[in-house]
Design a protein around this motif. Structure first.
Motif, short mmCIF file in Angstrom:
data_model
loop_
_atom_site.label_atom_id
_atom_site.label_comp_id
_atom_site.label_asym_id
_atom_site.label_seq_id
_atom_site.Cartn_x
_atom_site.Cartn_y
_atom_site.Cartn_z
N ASP A 94 1.11 -1.49 -0.39
CA ASP A 94 -0.22 0.30 -0.58
C ASP A 94 0.87 0.94 0.31
O ASP A 94 0.49 2.05 -0.69
N PHE A 95 1.64 1.06 1.07
CA PHE A 95 2.68 2.42 0.53
C PHE A 95 3.43 2.68 -0.49
O PHE A 95 3.01 3.90 -0.68
N ALA A 96 4.38 1.95 -1.61
CA ALA A 96 4.54 2.03 -2.27
C ALA A 96 3.54 2.36 -3.11
O ALA A 96 3.89 2.62 -4.67
N LEU A 97 2.44 1.98 -3.57
CA LEU A 97 1.72 2.06 -4.74
C LEU A 97 0.72 3.48 -3.86
O LEU A 97 1.03 4.25 -5.36
N GLY A 98 1.23 3.77 -2.95
CA GLY A 98 0.26 5.23 -3.09
C GLY A 98 1.17 6.11 -2.78
O GLY A 98 0.98 7.17 -2.47
N ASN A 99 2.17 5.93 -2.61
CA ASN A 99 3.60 6.89 -2.82
C ASN A 99 5.11 7.29 -3.16
O ASN A 99 5.84 6.67 -2.99
N ARG A 100 4.70 6.58 -4.88
CA ARG A 100 5.10 6.29 -5.42
C ARG A 100 7.01 7.02 -5.54
O ARG A 100 7.84 6.28 -5.41
N GLY A 101 6.89 8.05 -5.71
CA GLY A 101 8.16 8.86 -5.45
C GLY A 101 8.50 8.79 -5.16
O GLY A 101 10.23 8.88 -4.43
N MET A 102 8.21 8.67 -3.04
CA MET A 102 9.17 8.86 -2.03
C MET A 102 9.56 7.05 -1.76
O MET A 102 10.66 7.12 -1.48
N TYR A 103 8.89 5.92 -2.83
CA TYR A 103 8.92 5.06 -2.42
C TYR A 103 10.04 4.63 -3.55
O TYR A 103 11.37 4.25 -3.29
N GLU A 104 10.19 5.59 -4.17
CA GLU A 104 11.33 5.22 -5.46
C GLU A 104 12.49 6.01 -4.61
O GLU A 104 13.75 4.92 -5.23
N LEU A 105 12.97 6.76 -3.98
CA LEU A 105 14.14 7.96 -3.25
C LEU A 105 13.87 6.73 -2.12
O LEU A 105 15.37 6.70 -2.56
N MET A 106 13.27 5.80 -1.62
CA MET A 106 13.72 5.88 -0.43
C MET A 106 14.69 4.38 -0.66
O MET A 106 15.54 3.57 0.15
N PHE A 107 14.23 3.48 -1.56
CA PHE A 107 15.46 2.06 -2.29
C PHE A 107 16.21 3.11 -3.44
O PHE A 107 16.48 1.37 -3.95
N ARG A 108 16.91 3.97 -3.16
CA ARG A 108 17.59 4.29 -4.30
C ARG A 108 18.88 3.75 -3.30
O ARG A 108 19.49 4.02 -2.49
N HIS A 109 19.95 2.59 -4.42
CA HIS A 109 21.19 2.60 -3.94
C HIS A 109 22.32 3.63 -3.31
O HIS A 109 23.00 3.78 -2.36
N ASP A 110 22.24 5.16 -4.07
CA ASP A 110 23.31 4.93 -3.89
C ASP A 110 23.07 6.40 -2.36
O ASP A 110 24.16 6.14 -1.76
N LEU A 111 21.86 6.43 -2.22
CA LEU A 111 21.63 6.74 -0.62
C LEU A 111 21.60 5.88 0.29
O LEU A 111 22.54 5.95 1.16
N LEU A 112 21.47 4.93 0.01
CA LEU A 112 21.51 3.43 1.29
C LEU A 112 23.01 3.37 1.28
O LEU A 112 24.05 2.94 2.20
N GLU A 113 24.02 3.11 0.28
CA GLU A 113 25.39 3.06 0.34
C GLU A 113 26.21 4.06 0.92
O GLU A 113 26.76 3.53 1.43
N SER A 114 25.27 5.35 1.04
CA SER A 114 26.17 6.13 1.66
C SER A 114 26.46 6.33 2.77
O SER A 114 27.27 6.80 3.18
N GLY A 115 25.22 5.88 3.21
CA GLY A 115 25.06 5.32 5.05
C GLY A 115 24.67 7.66 5.43
O GLY A 115 25.31 7.74 6.84
#
Length: 194
Positions: A94-115
């Motif tokens: 529900d979150f992924a489908l209702g918040n597509r832009g945020m969901y995409e941003l949250m799982f960007r590898h460069d953000l998660l990898e950077s720490g």
């Protein structure tokens, strides 16, 4: 950091959250966030030296929102682990489908990898909860972390393909619930009594 500096920092993140909700992750430029916050285009750099740090702060809000929804859905935690996993899966989709832009941003590898800004520290507890529930739902499973990772990948795939319209077209259904149930059965085994 003074109260007014904290206020401006929070306002920049608020504007980013609104922007990603309305226009998607691609709209998150420093210049556009500054413009909408009513500050000079250089002002965000005072609080976020890099664009990545501002994006991380915005994504952190998404993880906090998702975690809050999961906590609410799981309630007091007395339901069976399988029931809790079904609730977690539904909230995730529900979150992924209702918040597509945020969901995409949250799982960007460069953000998660950077720490940056402890984004991994915000995201990993959700995965830890998934691992714990899988371990309790399938105590015979030797590696709950691997099963949880596979289940998460399956949920992520459902979210992406559903959001693109591919799964509704292919399955001929307007409800992802059967797909969620099938994913749980595939990773945890069939539910007893069904």
């Amino acid at each position: 950091m003074t109260e007014s500096e904290k206020g401006l920092r929070d306002r920049l993140v608020d504007v980013g959250v609104e922007l990603v909700a309305g226009e998607g992750a691609q709209a998150l430029t420093l210049r556009e966030i500054a413009r909408r916050a009513g500050v000079s285009h250089g002002a965000p750099r005072r609080y976020f030296p890099t664009h990545l740090e501002l994006l991380s702060a915005i994504a952190r809000r998404g993880f906090a929102d998702l975690a809050g929804r999961v906590t609410a859905a799981l309630g007091d935690g007395t339901a069976s682990p399988r029931t809790q996993l079904a609730a977690l899966g539904r909230v995730y989709l529900d979150f992924a489908l209702g918040n597509r832009g945020m969901y995409e941003l949250m799982f960007r590898h460069d953000l998660l990898e950077s720490g940056h800004l402890g984004l991994r520290d915000t995201s990993l507890p959700l995965f830890g909860l998934l691992v714990d529930l899988v371990g309790r739902a399938c105590p015979h499973t030797a590696d709950a972390r691997t099963v949880a990772g596979s289940l998460w990948a399956n949920l992520h795939g459902i979210a992406q393909l559903w959001g693109w319209g591919s799964l509704p077209l292919a399955t001929g259904t307007g409800d992802f619930t059967p797909l969620l149930r099938t994913a749980l059965d595939a990773h945890l085994g069939p539910e007893q009594g069904r």
